[in-house]
Write a protein that holds these residues in place. Structure first.
Motif, short mmCIF file in Angstrom:
data_model
loop_
_atom_site.label_atom_id
_atom_site.label_comp_id
_atom_site.label_asym_id
_atom_site.label_seq_id
_atom_site.Cartn_x
_atom_site.Cartn_y
_atom_site.Cartn_z
N TRP A 56 -5.90 9.43 3.49
CA TRP A 56 -5.09 10.63 3.24
C TRP A 56 -5.74 11.90 3.78
O TRP A 56 -5.07 12.82 4.22
CB TRP A 56 -4.83 10.78 1.74
N TYR A 113 -0.43 1.51 -0.21
CA TYR A 113 -1.21 2.14 -1.26
C TYR A 113 -2.70 2.09 -0.92
O TYR A 113 -3.39 3.10 -0.92
CB TYR A 113 -0.93 1.44 -2.59
N LEU A 114 -3.18 0.89 -0.59
CA LEU A 114 -4.61 0.73 -0.34
C LEU A 114 -5.04 1.54 0.89
O LEU A 114 -6.07 2.18 0.90
CB LEU A 114 -4.96 -0.74 -0.15
N LEU A 156 2.54 -2.95 -6.47
CA LEU A 156 2.38 -1.62 -5.88
C LEU A 156 0.91 -1.34 -5.60
O LEU A 156 0.57 -0.30 -5.05
CB LEU A 156 2.93 -0.55 -6.82
N GLY A 157 0.05 -2.25 -5.98
CA GLY A 157 -1.37 -2.09 -5.69
C GLY A 157 -2.11 -1.37 -6.80
O GLY A 157 -3.29 -1.10 -6.69
N ILE A 158 -1.40 -1.02 -7.88
CA ILE A 158 -2.04 -0.30 -8.98
C ILE A 158 -2.55 -1.33 -9.98
O ILE A 158 -1.85 -2.27 -10.34
CB ILE A 158 -1.03 0.64 -9.68
N PRO A 189 4.12 -2.52 -0.11
CA PRO A 189 3.63 -1.46 -1.00
C PRO A 189 2.12 -1.49 -1.19
O PRO A 189 1.46 -0.45 -1.13
CB PRO A 189 4.34 -1.72 -2.32
N VAL A 190 1.57 -2.68 -1.38
CA VAL A 190 0.12 -2.79 -1.59
C VAL A 190 -0.63 -2.26 -0.36
O VAL A 190 -1.58 -1.49 -0.47
CB VAL A 190 -0.29 -4.24 -1.86
N ARG A 209 -4.39 -3.69 -9.71
CA ARG A 209 -4.31 -5.06 -9.22
C ARG A 209 -5.58 -5.85 -9.53
O ARG A 209 -5.54 -7.03 -9.80
CB ARG A 209 -4.07 -5.04 -7.71
N GLY A 219 -3.38 4.13 2.28
CA GLY A 219 -3.17 5.55 2.04
C GLY A 219 -4.34 6.17 1.30
O GLY A 219 -4.77 7.28 1.59
N ARG A 220 -4.87 5.41 0.34
CA ARG A 220 -5.99 5.89 -0.44
C ARG A 220 -7.21 6.15 0.44
O ARG A 220 -8.03 7.00 0.15
CB ARG A 220 -6.34 4.85 -1.50
#
Ligand code: SF4
Ligand code: SF4
Lengths: 394, 93
Positions: A252, A245-246, A88-90, A241-242, A92, A248-249
């Motif tokens: 946003w 996530y990356l 999920l990129g968290i 997902p990664v 990582r 979107g951060r």
């Protein structure tokens, strides 16, 4: 392959002994029941101040040289959770293990040496595929990055493998001079250099860890299939997902901005209009993102065109009729929004080139020279039209 | 790779047949099966399949293969355009 089947009886350690963690723990568990029920088990005596005993370690080879951790070949709950978060990129960037020499089963002098990266997800794949075998695993320090990317960054390198072979004293642990390197690490490693510098011959193993066992059992011969990289639906799905996530951060903040610019109207500024139109333009931007980062990667082989930017634009444009029906707007606004999501989709699809195992830099550069100006123009035109729409009535 | 082909006729890959000693390492390492060994010499059988990863060139013991290696990644290339050419070619993902 002789000597790859696991079994403690056949082990041929030159010296030293194996300490099984499970046995250590049982022996040390307190028997008496104290107040408030049985106490939790004692701290494992193999723990050392300042170090953590990793849950994937099963046993240690202890002898005059440095300890070798023997690892489990089944993944447990924490491994799966860690893998999920990494996907999920968290967390990582922190998903790594200490480089050095590990083993599965009861590796001995004749056991094969499998080289891998210190990204824990990669390491987990490898140890799982080696279930039932006796092997050494030489983990290189790739800064917690997978083999393929690390080879590109040259952290999975000739330098590092030679250093790690020497540092771990591998030549004393095995009587052969052969290390099995994943084929996708080949762009970072010059096999003939490694041999020259430390005497070990690099044998290129299969592209995927899944084929490791078959490779070892087939006398280290890989089939054409094992040597070919793939990019299946599932493999593409895992990347999404990664990416989201990356990315979107990073972006946003664009969304509140869209709400604000949507509020400008003939009456200077209208929050209500900002809200209504903000939702529209944000949805269009988001839709562009979904097309370019989700649908294009998934449907990659079935969308016409070679260039990713073209695929992204075609897919987004194909959804225009649905968009027109749902949004039910004036011509100028509709055109504006279509331009916005088409350019965004095209650009993000183009960005996906960084995640595929088949796009050449020369190709990406050629594609970008054509696509970037068009994407920029389309986006700018879309935004201008969007801003102009409240002031004109078309 | 079945169904997935990228832009044709751009790969910077070259092979110097005279230098080749037929060790077949390039055949082994290429993840897109670009090379084959024919009559003890490497031959490019699918140059358009090349993704310029550089594995063949790095592993050729006699320097018979040339390729401008890198990672085909749009955001990396944009960064390089913006910040000048001095970024390393392979630092993407
Ligand atoms: S690696 Fe070099 S020498 Fe070996 S077959 Fe390929 S081109 Fe020839
Ligand atoms: S650069 Fe990579 S993809 Fe291209 S031929 Fe060499 S090994 Fe194959």
């Amino acid at each position: 392959m002789a000597g790859t089947k696991s079994g403690r009886e056949e082990k041929d350690f030159s010296e030293g002994s194996v300490i099984e963690l499970a046995e250590v723990q049982t022996a040390a568990a307190p028997q008496e029941v104290c107040c408030g029920g049985a106490p939790p088990p004692k701290t494992n005596p193999l723990e050392r101040p300042g170090y953590t005993l990793k849950p994937f370690v099963r046993a240690f080879i202890k002898d005059s040289r440095s300890d070798v951790a023997l690892v489990k070949t089944e993944l447990d709950f924490s491994d799966h959770i860690g893998a999920l978060l990494a996907r999920l990129g968290i967390n990582r960037d922190e998903y790594r293990i200490a480089p050095g020499l590990y083993g599965v089963g009861y590796p001995g002098q004749g056991s094969p040496v499998i080289v891998t990266a210190n990204y824990k997800l990669t390491f987990d794949f490898v140890r799982r595929e080696l279930a039932g075998l006796d092997c050494w695993i030489l983990v290189l320090d790739t800064c917690g990055i997978n083999v393929w990317c690390a080879a590109g960054k040259r952290t999975f390198s000739t330098e590092e493998i030679v250093y790690r072979i020497k540092e771990t004293g591998l030549s004393e642990r095995v009587n052969h001079r052969r290390v099995i390197v994943p084929q996708l690490g080949a762009s970072g490693i010059a096999a003939h250099e490694v041999r020259k510098r430390c005497g070990f011959r690099v044998v290129y193993g299969p592209v995927k860890a899944v084929a490791l066992k078959a490779f070892l059992e087939n006398d280290m011969q890989a089939t054409e299939k094992m040597r070919t990289v793939t990019f299946t639906f599932g493999e593409r799905f895992e990347l999404i997902p990664v990416e989201f996530y990356l990315f979107g951060r990073k972006v946003w903040w664009i969304f509140p901005l869209l709400f604000i610019i949507s509020g400008f109207s003939p009456d200077i500024f209208s929050p209500l209009q900002g809200w209504q139109r903000g939702i529209l333009v944000s949805s269009a931007a988001l839709w562009g993102g979904v097309c370019g980062m989700l649908i294009v990667p998934l449907l990659l082989p079935w969308i016409p065109g070679r260039a990713f930017s073209l695929k992204g634009a075609l897919l987004a444009m194909a959804t225009t009729p649905a968009f027109v029906l749902v949004a039910d707007l004036q011509v100028l606004e509709t055109t504006a929004l279509v331009l916005v999501f088409t350019s965004i989709s095209s650009h993000l699809a183009m960005n996906f080139t960084g995640s595929t195992p088949y796009t050449s830099p020369s190709g990406v550069e050629k594609e970008m020279k054509r696509a970037l100006p068009l994407q920029g123009l389309a986006l700018a035109a879309g935004i201008v039209m969007w801003l102009a729409a409240p002031f004109v009535n078309i | 790779m079945k169904g997935l082909r990228y832009i044709e006729n751009v790969a910077s890959l070259t092979l110097d047949k005279d230098r080749c000693v037929g060790c077949s390492t390039c055949v082994t390492v290429c993840p897109h099966r670009v090379f084959q060994l024919q009559e003890s010499k490497a031959v490019m059988v699918d140059k358009n399949g090349c993704m310029e990863c550089g594995a063949c060139a790095v592993n050729c013991p006699v320097d018979a293969i040339r390729v401008d290696p890198g990672v085909g990644c749009a955001s990396l290339i944009i960064n390089r355009w913006l910040k000048g050419k001095n970024l390393p070619s392979g630092s993407c993902c």
